[in-house]
Scaffold this motif. Structure first.
Motif, PDB file in Angstrom:
ATOM      1  N   SER A 141       0.957  -1.301  -0.075  1.00 33.72           N
ATOM      2  CA  SER A 141      -0.115  -0.089   0.004  1.00 33.72           C
ATOM      3  C   SER A 141       0.718   1.218   0.089  1.00 33.72           C
ATOM      4  O   SER A 141       0.452   2.245  -0.703  1.00 33.72           O
ATOM      5  CB  SER A 141      -0.989   0.078   1.263  1.00 33.72           C
ATOM      6  OG  SER A 141      -1.665  -1.120   1.291  1.00 33.72           O
ATOM      7  N   ASP A 142       1.888   1.126   0.791  1.00 32.19           N
ATOM      8  CA  ASP A 142       2.820   2.555   0.937  1.00 32.19           C
ATOM      9  C   ASP A 142       3.430   2.708  -0.595  1.00 32.19           C
ATOM     10  O   ASP A 142       3.331   4.070  -1.026  1.00 32.19           O
ATOM     11  CB  ASP A 142       3.802   2.292   1.830  1.00 32.19           C
ATOM     12  CG  ASP A 142       3.747   2.374   3.060  1.00 32.19           C
ATOM     13  OD1 ASP A 142       2.459   2.900   3.561  1.00 32.19           O
ATOM     14  OD2 ASP A 142       4.357   2.214   4.067  1.00 32.19           O
ATOM     15  N   TYR A 145       0.466   4.387  -2.743  1.00 34.74           N
ATOM     16  CA  TYR A 145       0.219   5.589  -2.272  1.00 34.74           C
ATOM     17  C   TYR A 145       1.314   6.640  -2.372  1.00 34.74           C
ATOM     18  O   TYR A 145       1.112   7.752  -3.018  1.00 34.74           O
ATOM     19  CB  TYR A 145      -0.143   5.563  -0.639  1.00 34.74           C
ATOM     20  CG  TYR A 145      -1.536   5.172  -0.164  1.00 34.74           C
ATOM     21  CD1 TYR A 145      -2.570   5.824  -0.538  1.00 34.74           C
ATOM     22  CD2 TYR A 145      -1.627   4.103   0.567  1.00 34.74           C
ATOM     23  CE1 TYR A 145      -3.807   5.434  -0.372  1.00 34.74           C
ATOM     24  CE2 TYR A 145      -2.818   3.576   1.037  1.00 34.74           C
ATOM     25  CZ  TYR A 145      -4.002   4.315   0.564  1.00 34.74           C
ATOM     26  OH  TYR A 145      -5.178   3.999   1.012  1.00 34.74           O
ATOM     27  N   ASN A 146       2.695   6.310  -2.413  1.00 34.30           N
ATOM     28  CA  ASN A 146       3.669   7.175  -2.637  1.00 34.30           C
ATOM     29  C   ASN A 146       3.668   7.390  -4.144  1.00 34.30           C
ATOM     30  O   ASN A 146       4.538   8.416  -4.598  1.00 34.30           O
ATOM     31  CB  ASN A 146       4.945   6.423  -2.344  1.00 34.30           C
ATOM     32  CG  ASN A 146       5.218   6.336  -0.726  1.00 34.30           C
ATOM     33  OD1 ASN A 146       4.546   7.220  -0.123  1.00 34.30           O
ATOM     34  ND2 ASN A 146       6.138   5.334  -0.351  1.00 34.30           N
ATOM     35  N   TYR A 150      -4.743   5.995  -5.907  1.00 36.31           N
ATOM     36  CA  TYR A 150      -5.795   5.811  -4.909  1.00 36.31           C
ATOM     37  C   TYR A 150      -6.359   4.453  -4.676  1.00 36.31           C
ATOM     38  O   TYR A 150      -6.304   3.509  -5.533  1.00 36.31           O
ATOM     39  CB  TYR A 150      -6.898   6.562  -5.505  1.00 36.31           C
ATOM     40  CG  TYR A 150      -6.885   7.819  -5.634  1.00 36.31           C
ATOM     41  CD1 TYR A 150      -7.176   8.842  -4.703  1.00 36.31           C
ATOM     42  CD2 TYR A 150      -6.655   8.484  -6.783  1.00 36.31           C
ATOM     43  CE1 TYR A 150      -6.984  10.383  -4.926  1.00 36.31           C
ATOM     44  CE2 TYR A 150      -6.438   9.853  -6.988  1.00 36.31           C
ATOM     45  CZ  TYR A 150      -6.540  10.757  -5.941  1.00 36.31           C
ATOM     46  OH  TYR A 150      -6.408  12.066  -6.308  1.00 36.31           O
ATOM     47  N   GLU A 151      -6.623   4.050  -3.389  1.00 38.71           N
ATOM     48  CA  GLU A 151      -6.937   2.782  -3.057  1.00 38.71           C
ATOM     49  C   GLU A 151      -8.616   2.585  -3.343  1.00 38.71           C
ATOM     50  O   GLU A 151      -9.311   3.493  -2.703  1.00 38.71           O
ATOM     51  CB  GLU A 151      -6.850   2.484  -1.689  1.00 38.71           C
ATOM     52  CG  GLU A 151      -7.011   1.115  -1.154  1.00 38.71           C
ATOM     53  CD  GLU A 151      -6.480   0.592  -0.012  1.00 38.71           C
ATOM     54  OE1 GLU A 151      -5.995   1.330   0.982  1.00 38.71           O
ATOM     55  OE2 GLU A 151      -6.365  -0.563   0.597  1.00 38.71           O
TER      56      GLU A 151
END
Ligand code: 4AD
Length: 429
Positions: A141-142, A145-146, A150-151
């Motif tokens: 996830s990191d 996101y970086n 978008y999740e």
């Protein structure tokens, strides 16, 4: 309340501490009782002496059994003889529960440990795996996101197949028939029109009747979808993502790798870029390596295990023949008998961990492929709609998270990489 890890830093030397935990081992020689206590952060030896404690408390401590739960108060001392270097001299204790004898003792056969998985999850090995698994999900996830993704979330109950009908799980849905999702891909494809770069981590379900070391019927699927990019760019994102996750584990999970006896030397070689090879070239190479493979053969677990022995980094296999993969893959405009797709094979015998590629985005091409594959257009009408309103080139991937955990942890089977595996023959605990 203190944690065992905090005590093992040495910062609390000679100071009073209070910890919660479970009995890992215990041994008593009359007037002195040694309790090795574990919490989620580590294990430490605690020493209780009869002449320093209230008699009732000492008797209770002396009679503790494995996995009993308690709170201990004591003073931290250095102990050169213990492997951790520290011990706690007990001054007080509160017992939450004294167990009957714990069922996991000598029998550690695979089936028994699967039957008793609800208790085996607390073992040192399983705890180490769970910590690495948690870090892998976090790192995934990191990374996205970086990268400005978008999740998003798609539904788990669906009306259509993404990966072909043979592995669909049917579920009753009021007066209709529904399926458990095989992949969130189609829903991610809808959301690139609002967000351009999206990812999800969700369960996927496959009613595969295979009992290999790498198949689950319910697995955790991490998927990404990106507007405006092709197969090559998609692979570059994925290789950086795998590199990032592996490095995070190497940096943060050395203690857990040691508990699992995982030799991390092969993981240190996993640096992007990864090699890429077209399917047809791979088949030629495999024949040179003496493998019994011919053009149009699908690669199964055995073949992939053999192939990965020739690479110390993950390998992208690209440009499969169009007949071998699902209908949505975009045919290569320069050679339409091949598709712009990729599988990523992890080294050390692991094999496929990612499947992905460029999607067909031109309406007539999609309609033609669906016709060639005898798909009912009405079942896919909303998917086809995406090619009617502002369609754009786009690519995506699906990563089997349990396969990734299995490989990074160096485990025997994918069943050891997930707390409660669901396979053809297992729905409990
Ligand atoms: O190659 P697959 O079937 O691709 C898709 O589902 C695409 N729709 C994904 C996408 O492009 N968004 O599955 C992707 C990955 C595989 O590479 C594998 O790692 C994992 O999902 N996988 C399984 N993992 C455990 N058990 C199974 N039965 C699996 N089937 C697939």
């Amino acid at each position: 309340m203190n944690s065992i890890a905090e005590i093992l830093t040495g910062n609390l030397l000679n100071q009073p501490v209070k910890i919660h935990g479970w009995v890992y081992r215990t041994r008593s020689s009359g007037k002195i009782t040694f309790i090795v206590l574990r919490d989620s952060t580590g294990i430490i030896q605690c020493t209780a002496k009869q002449d320093e404690l209230n008699g009732e408390i000492y008797d209770k401590l002396k009679n503790l059994t494995i996995e009993s739960s308690l709170e201990l108060t004591g003073i931290v001392y250095k102990d050169e003889r213990s492997s951790s270097g520290y011990e706690i001299k007990v001054t007080d204790a509160k017992i939450y529960q004294r167990n009957d004898s714990f069922p996991i003792t000598k029998d550690k056969s695979e089936e028994f440990l699967l039957d008793i998985r609800h208790l085996w999850v607390r073992s040192q090995e399983f705890t180490a795996m769970l910590k690495i698994r948690s870090n892998i999900f976090h790192a995934f996830s990191d990374f996205f996101y970086n990268e400005g993704f978008y999740e998003v979330q798609g539904p788990m109950m669906v009306s259509t197949a993404t990966e072909g009908g043979s592995t669909l799980f049917k579920v009753p849905f009021f007066d209709q028939e529904a399926f458990l999702t095989q992949s969130s891909q189609f829903y991610l494809e809808t959301m690139i029109f609002s967000l351009e770069k999206v990812f999800t981590i969700a369960p996927s379900f496959r009613a595969e009747k295979s009992r290999t070391r790498r198949h689950l019927t319910e697995y955790w699927h991490a998927e990404g979808e990106v507007a405006w990019i092709g197969n090559e760019e998609m692979m570059s994102i994925e290789e950086r993502m795998i590199d990032y996750i592996v490095q995070r584990c190497l940096d943060e999970n050395q203690k857990e790798f040691a508990i699992l006896k995982r030799d991390t030397a092969p993981l240190k070689l996993v640096k992007s870029p990864f090699p890429r090879m077209k399917y047809k070239d791979l088949i030629k190479n495999a024949q040179d390596w003496g493998m019994n493979l011919k053009y149009m053969d699908d690669l199964g677990a055995d073949e992939e295990r053999e192939i990965t022995k020739h690479f110390d980094k993950p390998l992208f296999v690209t440009h499969y023949p169009i007949e071998l993969k699902a209908f949505y893959h975009r045919p290569d405009p320069d050679n339409p008998s091949e598709i712009l797709c990729h599988d990523l094979l992890a080294p050390e015998g692991c094999g496929e961990i990612i499947g992905g590629g460029e999607r067909i985005w031109e309406l007539p091409v999609l309609q033609e492929r669906m016709k060639a594959m005898n798909l009912d257009p009405s079942a896919y009408s909303w998917y086809v709609d995406l090619r009617k309103y502002g369609s754009v080139p786009h690519s995506g991937f699906g990563l089997g998270m349990d396969r990734l955990v299995w490989w990074i942890c160096g485990l025997e089977s994918i069943r050891d990489a997930i707390p409660f595996p669901r396979t053809m023959r297992r729905i409990t605990p």
